[in-house]
Design an enzyme around this catalytic site. Structure first.
Site, PDB file in Angstrom:
ATOM      1  N   TRP A 172       0.845  -1.205   0.000  1.00  0.00           N
ATOM      2  CA  TRP A 172       0.000   0.000   0.000  1.00  0.00           C
ATOM      3  C   TRP A 172       0.878   1.253   0.000  1.00  0.00           C
ATOM      4  CZ3 TRP A 172      -0.237   4.079   3.471  1.00  0.00           C
ATOM      5  CH2 TRP A 172      -1.307   4.960   3.309  1.00  0.00           C
ATOM      6  N   HIS A 173       2.036   1.163   0.666  1.00  0.00           N
ATOM      7  CA  HIS A 173       2.896   2.347   0.762  1.00  0.00           C
ATOM      8  C   HIS A 173       3.543   2.707  -0.566  1.00  0.00           C
ATOM      9  CE1 HIS A 173       2.465   1.831   5.099  1.00  0.00           C
ATOM     10  NE2 HIS A 173       2.945   3.040   5.233  1.00  0.00           N
ATOM     11  N   GLY A 174       3.660   1.786  -1.483  1.00  0.00           N
ATOM     12  CA  GLY A 174       4.266   2.160  -2.748  1.00  0.00           C
ATOM     13  C   GLY A 174       4.427   0.987  -3.687  1.00  0.00           C
ATOM     14  N   PHE A 176       3.216   7.913  -0.934  1.00  0.00           N
ATOM     15  CA  PHE A 176       2.434   6.695  -0.768  1.00  0.00           C
ATOM     16  C   PHE A 176       1.020   6.896  -1.307  1.00  0.00           C
ATOM     17  CE2 PHE A 176       5.182   6.342   3.239  1.00  0.00           C
ATOM     18  CZ  PHE A 176       6.259   5.929   2.480  1.00  0.00           C
TER      19      PHE A 176
END
Lengths: 359, 470
Positions: free
Chosen positions: B330-332, B470
């Site tokens: 989800w962060h990247g 993100f």
């Protein structure tokens, strides 16, 4: 009823408005104070306070050459190389005679503001070297708000607000109101003296982004190269794809305010006995091909009419001269190698630095 | 227009006085003009990044509002499940296309090249739309909560649109739940000098943490090491990791403070997003105190549906590892985020199985805090390097026992200040905010001016907030 904590409604509105009013009055007052203290050039620019370092310099005689232009100019021309042109030793090795005051996003409008605001009296150079690029003559340069906030005097702000084309330029003009608190804090912090890039480079080497000829310069250049290590890739990734779309639609070469600024600059030069010379900055092939041919044609026309036909000395790279990749830090900013070569060709081509009258 | 910018301060200075005119009407029951105004200024705020982002968020809002209507109208379980699948597919499709599209394409091309069949596939145009990870999670929670019948549907499209696009939480959270926010839109916004002062104080506090600490830590300690890890030794790595942990904390908790403060200025409350995470004695506790709105989201909508802790140790381990792996992704879009998520998932699994138990005396608790802190620090290596080679180079510093040399002295001062601030009891901050709220208007203005000037002074170091990527 509104759910609240303490007095609400009109009391909150009054509080908010009073905070805003005090802030506005305080910012304007501190800006006036900082200008009165001579701190106008501690401006919130890309390389803050190096102009303040220039303004702080003792100037026993007029500088031989001051270079003005955009960030490209600050990286393309090395004051020390011009000063030592042809191997000549400078008259006083401890005091630079050539200075580079290139600023990010500068157009001729900011050049005139800089000349009139900073280059007067003993700081008026014998030669003002205007390093030109197409954006410098674009009255609608979309990057201009980045330069605008640094060059405006307090009294210029209302006019800049009226003339602002769009929100970004309006905000940039407003930002100039806050120069005071920023400048006072900046100067109080002493960074312009403590940080080599903001003080030493201007005092010892005449500013710009590169310097040559001393071990300190080797360190300085290495540091700068480390900071800009991914510059070429970043420009290719972030700037070039949007450059044509951002720059082309409103392209206005030499229009209104640019014409006025160029005329104003020439008038300032006549008043202060300054000779103007022009350098047409080179570009990498990558950058040249990113800009539409009509921009280059308009640019060449403008130079022909306003520089060549006016008898103003012009340096232009020889036709067909192919630069090397190593000459470039990124597609429109020169590397140390490229800037060293260009500076030598410019000083030889224009006969800089010119000897002082009677000296 | 990010929060640590002159443009944002001007935006607030213009948007807030006009809001006050409408807030009084909203308090008197005239909600629609006030909500339309919030929608308008939020759209302006978001459109300042790229106007086309508004098309995406508008489409997402319309689709999920429609799915919400259908879900709340449907009684048949199969039909309800169908609508849930439609909503989740739309949200994840949007996120997948714009956030992970190019990553997937690049890896497909790389795999094809390895197999000797070079491919050249078209790329997803444009950059990652700011905030897309946050608002898609908000709309996902809305339709899932509707499906579980935990909430009532939004009263109108306008309510729902304001919930999605409300500018303080739009670009980097906190991830707001419909159950918390939609009811606030039904009643009069909060009003009062104490709320105003607290909101303003939180904005200043957050900006200070971001600009004077996070950005200085980055410029003075983190970047000098990670720009060339081969030059540093083990102590350089250790100091850089401490600084990196505090940098992200000051950056994101600072951002959250500004978001919560800005929302409060407009009369709405957002839940706290951080609770002194480095006091944690286990990694599990750390993630309960860090980015709370995301951690609770992942727990409620991923970990528990995957079985949580109710289905035996092996299933719990799998749920934990999967949740953190997906949390990392989800962060990247990149392998480093996959590795970071995997590292944290495996850390939690290993700690649950074999790690030291919580509790004990003060000394033991301090030891556990230090252990937890450093375990979290190690994972950060993956977030600060470009690729696996960079991670290898950073960990390679462990083999060099040299005197630390990469951190700037002023960066270390900032690290000391950040540690001190984190150690400060929460009620001290609350008392400080209370004192600020009770100050006269000119005092509050002077504080705003001072923070604004400091912000400008450190401005050339100031980058976008860490969580924007993100």
């Amino acid at each position: 009823m509104s759910e609240g904590a303490g007095p609400g409604g009109a009391a909150v509105t009054r509080r908010g408005i009073s905070v805003l009013a005090v802030l506005f009055a305080g910012a304007v007052g501190l800006t006036a104070l900082s200008d009165a203290l001579g701190l106008r050039w501690a401006e919130p620019q890309r390389w803050p306070t190096d102009l303040l370092a220039f303004a702080d310099l003792p100037m026993p005689s007029r500088p031989a050459v001051v270079i003005v232009g955009s960030s490209r100019a600050s990286m393309a021309l090395i004051p020390g190389e011009i000063e030592r042109c042809g191997g000549a030793a400078p008259p006083d090795p401890s005091a630079p005679q050539v200075y580079n005051l290139g600023r990010a996003y500068t157009t001729l409008i900011e050049v005139e503001q800089l000349a009139r605001g900073l280059l007067s009296g003993p700081r008026a150079p014998r030669v003002l070297l205007v390093a030109l690029d197409p954006e410098a003559i674009d009255a609608h340069n979309p990057r201009r708000p980045g330069a605008l906030r640094g060059g405006l005097a307090l009294s210029d702000v209302p006019g800049a607000l009226v003339e602002a084309r769009g929100l970004r330029e309006g905000l940039a003009a407003l930002r100039a109101l806050t120069r005071g608190p920023e400048a006072l804090l900046r100067v109080a912090s002493g960074r312009h003296r403590a940080d080599p890039r903001l003080g030493w480079l201007m005092r010892a080497e005449g500013g710009g982004q590169w310097c040559t000829g001393s071990p300190a310069c080797v360190d300085q250049n290495l540091d700068f190269k480390a900071v800009m290590a991914d510059s070429w890739e970043r420009v290719e990734r972030e700037v070039l794809p949007d450059w044509r779309a951002a720059q082309t639609p409103a392209w206005a070469p030499g229009a209104g305010p640019i014409a006025a600024a160029w005329a104003g600059l020439r008038a300032w030069a006549a008043e202060n006995d300054v000779e103007i010379v022009v350098v047409e900055l080179p570009f990498s092939e990558v950058w040249r091909s990113a800009a539409p041919p009509e921009i280059w044609a308009d640019y060449a026309d403008w130079i022909d009419q306003n520089v060549t036909q006016q008898g103003i000395p012009l340096y232009r790279e020889p036709a067909g001269r192919k630069g090397r990749r190593a000459d470039w830090l990124d597609p429109d900013h020169m590397s140390e190698l490229g800037a060293t070569g260009l500076s030598r060709r410019v000083c030889a081509g224009l006969g800089l630095p010119r000897p002082a009258a009677g000296g | 227009m990010h929060f640590a910018s002159f443009e944002f301060l001007i935006f607030l200075a213009v948007a807030w006085p006009l809001w006050r005119l409408l807030q009084a009407r909203a308090a008197a029951g005239l909600r629609v003009p006030a909500l339309l105004y919030l929608l308008g200024i939020s759209a302006f705020f978001y459109g300042c990044w790229q106007p086309w982002y508004l098309l995406l968020i508008g489409a997402s809002t319309l689709i999920q509002y429609g799915v919400g209507l259908a879900l709340s109208a449907a009684e048949d379980p199969r039909r309800r499940k169908l609508w849930l699948v439609v909503g989740i597919t739309a949200d994840l499709g949007l996120l997948g296309t714009f956030k992970y599209g190019n990553f997937i394409i690049e890896n497909l091309e790389a795999a094809a090249a390895l197999a000797g069949q070079p491919l050249s596939l078209p790329r997803v145009p444009g950059e990652l739309p700011v905030g897309i990870s946050f608002y898609t999670f908000q709309t996902l929670s809305y339709i899932i909560d509707l499906y579980w019948r935990r909430i009532e549907r939004a009263r109108s499209l306008l309510d729902f649109a304001v919930y999605v696009i409300f500018f303080p939480q739009l670009v980097a959270g906190p991830i707001v739940r419909a159950a918390d926010f939609l009811p606030q839109l039904q009643r009069a916004p909060l009003d009062g000098l104490a709320h105003f002062g607290r909101g303003l104080g939180l904005i200043l506090w957050g900006l200070t943490k971001k600009v004077a600490l996070a950005d200085v830590l980055h410029a003075g300690v983190v970047a000098p090491f990670f720009s060339d890890p081969t030059r540093g030794g083990a102590l350089d790595l250790l100091i850089a990791l401490w600084a990196a942990n505090f940098q992200v904390y000051c950056d994101f908790s600072g951002y959250s403070d500004v978001a919560i403060g800005a929302a409060l200025l407009f009369g709405y409350t957002l839940a706290p997003n951080f609770n002194r995470p480095f006091w944690s004695t286990t990694p599990m506790e750390h993630w309960r105190r860090w980015h709370i709105s995301l951690s609770t989201w992942l727990k409620d909508y991923l970990y528990i549906p995957l079985g949580g802790s109710r289905a035996g140790p092996a299933r719990t381990d799998l749920a934990l590892a999967t949740t953190f792996l997906l949390g990392g992704v989800w962060h990247g879009a990149g392998w480093r985020f996959v590795l970071w998520g995997l590292y944290n998932g495996l850390l939690l699994v290993a700690w649950r199985r074999w790690g030291p138990r919580d509790g004990g005396g003060r000394l033991r608790r301090l030891g556990l805090m230090a252990l937890t802190f450093h375990a979290i620090c190690l994972g950060l290596v993956f977030l600060h390097v470009e690729d696996l080679g960079g991670a290898g180079a950073a960990f390679g510093a462990l083999g060099r026992l040299t005197a630390p040399s990469s951190a700037a002295p002023w960066g270390l001062v900032a690290l000391g200040v950040a540690v001190g601030l984190h150690a400060t009891p929460t009620d001290w901050r609350e008392r400080g905010l209370g004192v600020f709220a009770a100050m006269p208007g000119w005092g509050q203005a002077a504080a705003v001016g001072l923070v604004g000037a400091v912000l400008a002074l450190f401005g050339e170091w100031s980058g976008p907030f860490f969580y924007f990527q993100f």
